[in-house]
Enzyme design. Sequence first.
Site, PDB file in Angstrom:
ATOM      1  N   GLN A   1      28.717  34.594  36.684  1.00  0.00           N
ATOM      2  CA  GLN A   1      29.843  33.718  36.994  1.00  0.00           C
ATOM      3  C   GLN A   1      30.181  33.712  38.479  1.00  0.00           C
ATOM      4  O   GLN A   1      31.196  33.114  38.870  1.00  0.00           O
ATOM      5  CB  GLN A   1      31.075  34.144  36.184  1.00  0.00           C
ATOM      6  CG  GLN A   1      30.886  34.121  34.685  1.00  0.00           C
ATOM      7  CD  GLN A   1      30.687  32.719  34.128  1.00  0.00           C
ATOM      8  OE1 GLN A   1      31.050  31.727  34.755  1.00  0.00           O
ATOM      9  NE2 GLN A   1      30.089  32.624  32.959  1.00  0.00           N
TER      10      GLN A   1
ATOM     11  N   CYS B   1      31.849  36.037  24.038  1.00  0.00           N
ATOM     12  CA  CYS B   1      30.977  37.223  24.157  1.00  0.00           C
ATOM     13  C   CYS B   1      31.707  38.384  24.824  1.00  0.00           C
ATOM     14  O   CYS B   1      31.109  39.171  25.568  1.00  0.00           O
ATOM     15  CB  CYS B   1      29.688  36.894  24.902  1.00  0.00           C
ATOM     16  SG  CYS B   1      28.592  35.758  24.029  1.00  0.00           S
TER      17      CYS B   1
ATOM     18  N   ASP C   1      26.581  42.082  37.249  1.00  0.00           N
ATOM     19  CA  ASP C   1      26.343  40.839  36.504  1.00  0.00           C
ATOM     20  C   ASP C   1      26.991  39.705  37.283  1.00  0.00           C
ATOM     21  O   ASP C   1      28.209  39.557  37.298  1.00  0.00           O
ATOM     22  CB  ASP C   1      26.943  40.981  35.107  1.00  0.00           C
ATOM     23  CG  ASP C   1      26.912  39.693  34.285  1.00  0.00           C
ATOM     24  OD1 ASP C   1      26.564  38.633  34.839  1.00  0.00           O
ATOM     25  OD2 ASP C   1      27.262  39.748  33.094  1.00  0.00           O
TER      26      ASP C   1
ATOM     27  N   LYS D   1      23.874  28.117  34.861  1.00  0.00           N
ATOM     28  CA  LYS D   1      25.280  28.142  35.243  1.00  0.00           C
ATOM     29  C   LYS D   1      25.489  27.690  36.686  1.00  0.00           C
ATOM     30  O   LYS D   1      26.613  27.721  37.201  1.00  0.00           O
ATOM     31  CB  LYS D   1      25.855  29.551  35.048  1.00  0.00           C
ATOM     32  CG  LYS D   1      25.836  30.020  33.594  1.00  0.00           C
ATOM     33  CD  LYS D   1      26.428  31.410  33.454  1.00  0.00           C
ATOM     34  CE  LYS D   1      26.238  31.967  32.065  1.00  0.00           C
ATOM     35  NZ  LYS D   1      27.021  31.256  31.032  1.00  0.00           N
TER      36      LYS D   1
ATOM     37  N   HIS E   1      30.776  41.276  29.594  1.00  0.00           N
ATOM     38  CA  HIS E   1      30.103  40.361  28.672  1.00  0.00           C
ATOM     39  C   HIS E   1      29.201  41.184  27.754  1.00  0.00           C
ATOM     40  O   HIS E   1      28.720  42.250  28.132  1.00  0.00           O
ATOM     41  CB  HIS E   1      29.275  39.359  29.489  1.00  0.00           C
ATOM     42  CG  HIS E   1      28.704  38.227  28.710  1.00  0.00           C
ATOM     43  ND1 HIS E   1      27.582  38.357  27.914  1.00  0.00           N
ATOM     44  CD2 HIS E   1      29.072  36.924  28.623  1.00  0.00           C
ATOM     45  CE1 HIS E   1      27.288  37.192  27.380  1.00  0.00           C
ATOM     46  NE2 HIS E   1      28.181  36.306  27.775  1.00  0.00           N
TER      47      HIS E   1
END
Length: 415
Positions: free
Chosen positions: A210, A373, A207, A233, A130
Amino acid sequence: MSQQNLESLDVGAIREEFPILQREFNGEQLVYLDNAATTQTPDSVVDAMSDYYREFNANVHRGIHHLSQEASVAYEEAHDRVAEFIGASGGREEVIFTKNTTEAENLVAYSWGLNELGPGDEIVLTEMEHHASLVTWQQIGKRTGADVKYIRVTEDGRLDMDHARECITDDTAMLSAVHVSNTLGTVNPVSELVDIAHDHDALAFIDGAQAVPNRPVDVEAIDADFYAFSGHKMSGPTGIGALYGKRDLLEEMQPYLYGGGMIRKVTFEDSTWDDLPWKFEPGTPQIAEAVGLVAAIDWLEEIGMERIQAHEEEIARYAYDRLTAEPDVEVYGPEPGPERGGLVGFNLESVHAHDLASIMNDHAVAIRAGDHCTQPLHDKLGVAASARASFYVYNTKEEVDKLVDAIDDARQLFA
């Protein structure tokens, strides 16, 4: 998880906690399939934040009156709750609240990267990063003279782990990798990546934007040096995210934002910093959002993260099967299984993703279209943009059917 346990998830009851899902547009009920961007927020989270504003709205660490004390306790204990949720045994000292995952990446890049990196050092990313990771470390590389390298993505949307072992060398200082790709849905072998990085005395930033919302995550089992995610999220509020960092690293790092609330002593000549995590949280923090994030964690754990993961993957598998059955639809990323999460990126032949999303919107089906992104990844895929349907605990197979019906309408419109 067994099929019986999966079926025991009462999606109808869960949907009742989201009034927004009952909205209608053009006479059709909303089908919300943009969860990788932002999930919807249940009543319990809204109520928790409302209770804060109604009952103990005050600044934290600033006053001795009752309201400030109550707000301070709630805010501090929110750090503890997040630490428990992600398996950080060090507690609140290892959890820093940020605005989002992007700010967490920047915090580490500026506080650690600018001070530790230089010519001859390497930063290793993946081609599916991302922009929150890619752009941040790219620019830090430019400022410090460190080289930036990228682990290749294979044609089936997985990381080339042989190439990862080539990329990560004794010159590597930082590996930054996405846990689950927001474009391909790929679930990366982050523990293996971290191990490779540590074998070369490099640090690893994962990261988890998600991943944390839809699967059990244990940062200590992964052994990440840093791990970040966003509240919005995972059915929490916008404006709050979290950075986990190993305590010894956070203690050595200097803050990159300054002001009130993060200092121990200030003179006209110099300043010293407060203890962790407060030295990285200057100014008035996201108090109501922290309260909401705790409520979201409570709500998720009441359902069960394993059940959420199983449901999301079941819906994504159904969507993958339906879309790949369409001869003029190209689907990106791995086949359904342990290496794929709950989203499907795709394109309809001869129809731009933005046009497809617009037609979807006419049918009250909300998807995302664009580069998500991940512009360099889209360049590698050879497409300017893609459509993305992303699922959460409140989505159903019937909603996937409506998605496919809308695709058929787009096909006929552009025939």
